[in-house]
Design an enzyme around this catalytic site. Structure first.
Site, mmCIF file in Angstrom:
data_model
loop_
_atom_site.group_PDB
_atom_site.id
_atom_site.type_symbol
_atom_site.label_atom_id
_atom_site.label_comp_id
_atom_site.label_asym_id
_atom_site.label_seq_id
_atom_site.Cartn_x
_atom_site.Cartn_y
_atom_site.Cartn_z
ATOM 1 N N ASP A 29 44.615 12.039 18.689
ATOM 2 C CA ASP A 29 45.722 11.690 17.791
ATOM 3 C C ASP A 29 46.253 12.894 17.012
ATOM 4 O O ASP A 29 47.397 12.885 16.566
ATOM 5 C CB ASP A 29 45.339 10.550 16.838
ATOM 6 C CG ASP A 29 44.173 10.873 15.929
ATOM 7 O OD1 ASP A 29 43.382 11.760 16.281
ATOM 8 O OD2 ASP A 29 44.059 10.225 14.879
ATOM 9 N N GLU A 52 37.209 17.911 27.649
ATOM 10 C CA GLU A 52 37.697 19.183 27.093
ATOM 11 C C GLU A 52 36.990 20.393 27.689
ATOM 12 O O GLU A 52 37.597 21.461 27.845
ATOM 13 C CB GLU A 52 37.540 19.177 25.569
ATOM 14 C CG GLU A 52 38.418 18.172 24.847
ATOM 15 C CD GLU A 52 37.772 16.793 24.694
ATOM 16 O OE1 GLU A 52 38.355 15.943 23.984
ATOM 17 O OE2 GLU A 52 36.676 16.580 25.275
ATOM 18 N N HIS A 115 38.592 11.013 10.205
ATOM 19 C CA HIS A 115 37.817 11.066 11.440
ATOM 20 C C HIS A 115 37.902 12.440 12.109
ATOM 21 O O HIS A 115 38.822 13.202 11.865
ATOM 22 C CB HIS A 115 38.287 9.975 12.411
ATOM 23 C CG HIS A 115 39.720 10.076 12.809
ATOM 24 N ND1 HIS A 115 40.763 9.690 11.982
ATOM 25 C CD2 HIS A 115 40.300 10.536 13.934
ATOM 26 C CE1 HIS A 115 41.907 9.892 12.601
ATOM 27 N NE2 HIS A 115 41.655 10.414 13.784
ATOM 28 N N HIS A 116 36.927 12.703 12.958
ATOM 29 C CA HIS A 116 36.764 13.977 13.665
ATOM 30 C C HIS A 116 36.419 15.134 12.720
ATOM 31 O O HIS A 116 36.617 16.304 13.068
ATOM 32 C CB HIS A 116 38.016 14.346 14.475
ATOM 33 C CG HIS A 116 38.352 13.385 15.567
ATOM 34 N ND1 HIS A 116 37.448 12.504 16.102
ATOM 35 C CD2 HIS A 116 39.526 13.154 16.233
ATOM 36 C CE1 HIS A 116 38.037 11.767 17.037
ATOM 37 N NE2 HIS A 116 39.293 12.135 17.129
ATOM 38 N N GLY A 412 27.624 32.558 33.197
ATOM 39 C CA GLY A 412 26.766 31.758 34.070
ATOM 40 C C GLY A 412 26.634 30.303 33.671
ATOM 41 O O GLY A 412 25.542 29.741 33.756
ATOM 42 N N ASP A 439 24.903 21.304 44.582
ATOM 43 C CA ASP A 439 24.907 19.910 44.130
ATOM 44 C C ASP A 439 24.561 19.787 42.645
ATOM 45 O O ASP A 439 25.119 18.953 41.933
ATOM 46 C CB ASP A 439 23.950 19.063 44.979
ATOM 47 C CG ASP A 439 22.540 19.640 45.068
ATOM 48 O OD1 ASP A 439 22.357 20.840 44.780
ATOM 49 O OD2 ASP A 439 21.619 18.901 45.447
ATOM 50 N N ASN A 466 21.379 21.044 48.350
ATOM 51 C CA ASN A 466 19.990 21.478 48.587
ATOM 52 C C ASN A 466 19.033 20.794 47.618
ATOM 53 O O ASN A 466 18.005 21.358 47.247
ATOM 54 C CB ASN A 466 19.868 23.011 48.540
ATOM 55 C CG ASN A 466 20.503 23.616 47.302
ATOM 56 O OD1 ASN A 466 20.878 22.909 46.373
ATOM 57 N ND2 ASN A 466 20.624 24.931 47.292
ATOM 58 N N GLY A 468 18.877 19.681 44.340
ATOM 59 C CA GLY A 468 18.443 20.102 43.012
ATOM 60 C C GLY A 468 18.774 21.540 42.682
ATOM 61 O O GLY A 468 19.600 22.174 43.331
ATOM 62 N N GLU A 472 16.940 27.662 39.964
ATOM 63 C CA GLU A 472 15.939 27.546 38.906
ATOM 64 C C GLU A 472 14.530 27.439 39.494
ATOM 65 O O GLU A 472 13.573 28.001 38.959
ATOM 66 C CB GLU A 472 16.223 26.314 38.035
ATOM 67 C CG GLU A 472 17.648 26.223 37.514
ATOM 68 C CD GLU A 472 18.000 27.309 36.507
ATOM 69 O OE1 GLU A 472 17.198 28.231 36.299
ATOM 70 O OE2 GLU A 472 19.096 27.232 35.931
#
Length: 556
Positions: A29, A52, A115-116, A412, A439, A466, A468, A472
């Site tokens: 708004d 956003e 608000h916000h 990254g 993925d 792959n 997952g 990592e």
């Protein structure tokens, strides 16, 4: 009362003048009335995103191709959702104009709990947060609007970093005077005396060097100096290497191009040629852990000549202000051309001489996938490679002339490239866009696929499934549950997001299956092509295999 020309008109005219044709964002708004003017502005198209953060990523992708971008969100909640994307643009020098619609000045002056907000009557919390990740900030009023808009836009152009504009909802429609001169007239110029002193010091250093090398990076792209870099290389005869973040700044088919440098993880010839160079002309390059094999470069800093966007530095002496454009152009006319024999140049093409790729009826593996993808690429393609297996597979993959590459090796933030694809494709509808994304990253920003389908853009998306977070797992926790993700039926998502079914969807598990998919993608000019590529969860490109071990040690 509607004035003939307003603050909103001034801002949108300036953005349009800079070549921005699309405004990304999410309505709220506090920016709705401003968005009415966006939609009504000739030459400006509103592109509503699914959130956003995705809007900020899309603007980043747009700016990397278009030169500058803009997005608008509402106050507080919208700003903070976008700030991660803006921080990435700041880290990687991408010029994005962030416009935040704010409550009325009366509400703010009275400290009302609207608000916000955080409910404390203060309205500068979020603009102060943006000070850390933007080159300039402003709070627009009727009195300062024209001056402040020009000031922050010039900072955005000059520093190639985001800026933040707070636009109260009762200021956008206040009267303003039209611009009387183009904005770009104030862009920084080189100081002639500093330029001459630089030439006097730097030219002999390069001329006397026996084994010089050019090391280029992404700032060459940001400041649009690819032609100047090419001219400098041609006129000096010096071999050229790049950091992976700078892929696309130099023609990889050029006989002087010797590969993508990754410190000790580089091919033996390339590592030796760079690390033993007696003069490294570092042009728009910023070495980071992810682009130098975990800071494993072994050349001496005393041999580095650093040509930055607005300065040249060598032997601890800096010459400024000198633009990269002027530095390269001036040095091209002064440096003597090197003898090809003495330069020990083994072009990338020469290094990669090997047998012809032949598809086999075998499960796809990462290295084979990128080997095949290299020959699928065409001149002037835009390749987006998501951080992880996709980026490190593409980092050393040879690409054709005039190909642009978008990645985010410094910031990254996973999930970046999917919304960035929306921006890069809208920035230039005449170029083929190809996305490589895992993925795990895809699941973070998957809903932006909906916006792409609504915009009816036609990129080629390779979703590497792959199972997952393979990148990592390679660093830590190979079998830990935090590196697992739920399995989705990815092939059904395009239809979910676009019930009209305007997407070619394919699933690939073998090398021969990939051949069929690539052929179908080539022939499909009517819609987006979405290809799910199945890979083993532990399979990694060679560069990532080695780099992940260094990251693990670095984090220990």
């Amino acid at each position: 009362m509607k004035y003939e020309y307003t603050v909103s008109d001034y801002l949108l005219d300036r953005l349009s003048e800079l070549g921005i044709r699309h405004m990304f964002g999410v309505p709220g708004d506090y920016n709705l009335a401003f968005l009415d003017d966006v939609i009504g502005h000739e030459g400006m198209e509103w592109v509503g995103n699914r959130n956003e953060l995705n809007a900020a990523y899309a603007a980043d992708g747009y700016a990397r191709i278009n030169g500058i971008a803009a997005l608008s969100t509402t106050f507080g909640v919208g700003e903070l959702s976008a700030i991660n994307g803006i921080a990435g643009s700041y880290a990687e020098h991408v010029p994005v104009v962030k416009i935040s619609g704010a409550p009325t000045t009366k509400v703010m002056d009275n400290g009302l709990y609207v608000h916000h907000t955080l409910g404390d009557g203060k309205f500068d919390h979020f603009s102060r947060m943006f000070q850390e990740v933007t080159a300039a900030q402003t709070f627009l009023t009727q009195e300062n609007a024209a001056y402040e808009i020009d000031r922050v836009l010039l900072a955005c152009l000059t520093e190639k970093r985001p800026v933040h504009i707070t636009l109260p909802i009762d200021v956008y429609n206040k009267p303003a005077s039209k611009p009387t001169s183009p904005l770009h007239e104030a862009v920084t110029d080189s100081n002639q005396e500093a330029l001459e002193q630089m030439l006097a010091e730097i030219t002999p250093m390069i001329n006397e060097a026996k084994r010089p090398v050019i090391l280029a990076g992404y700032e060459v792209n940001r400041y649009e100096n690819r032609e100047e870099l090419l001219q400098f290389a041609d006129k000096t005869g010096i071999p050229v290497t790049i950091l992976s973040g700078g892929k696309g700044v130099f023609n990889e088919e050029h006989p002087q191009f010797i590969g993508v440098y990754n410190g000790e993880l580089s091919a033996p010839y390339l590592q030796q040629r760079v690390d033993e160079a007696d003069c490294i002309i570092q042009i728009g390059a910023k070495p980071t852990d992810s682009t130098t094999g975990g800071f494993s470069y072994n050349f001496s800093e005393k041999n580095v000549i650093q040509i930055s966007p607005f300065s040249v530095k060598a032997t601890e002496k800096k010459h400024a202000p000198i633009t990269m454009h002027d530095a390269l152009s001036a040095l091209s006319g002064k440096v003597s051309k090197k003898d090809p024999e003495s330069m020990d140049i083994k072009s990338l093409h020469e290094q990669l001489k090997s047998g012809t790729y032949e598809a086999k009826e075998e499960n796809l593996q990462q290295n084979r996938f990128f080997e095949r993808l290299s020959s699928f690429m065409k001149e002037k393609d835009i390749l987006l490679a998501e951080q992880g297996t996709a980026y490190y597979g593409a980092a050393t993959m040879p690409i054709p002339k005039d190909t642009m590459v978008i990645g985010q090796p410094l910031w990254g933030s996973i999930g970046f490239t999917l919304p960035a694809l929306l921006g890069s494709q809208l920035a230039d509808m005449g170029r083929r866009n190809i996305l490589l994304i895992g993925d795990g990253s895809f699941q973070l920003t998957a809903q932006e696929l909906s916006t792409m389908l609504a915009q009816q853009i036609k990129p080629i998306i390779f979703l590497i499934n792959n199972d997952g977070y393979t990148v990592e797992r390679a660093i830590h926790g190979e079998n830990q549950p935090y590196n697992d993700i739920p399995m989705w039926d990815y092939m059904k998502l395009p239809e979910v997001f676009d019930p009209e079914g305007r997407t070619l969807t394919l699933k690939v598990e073998t090398e021969t299956g990939l051949e069929e998919a690539l052929k179908a993608a080539e022939e499909n000019s009517e819609s987006m092509t979405f290809i799910e590529v199945m890979m083993h969860r532990d399979d990694k490109p060679d560069l990532l295999e080695q780099l992940s071990k260094r990251f693990a040690n670095q984090n220990a």
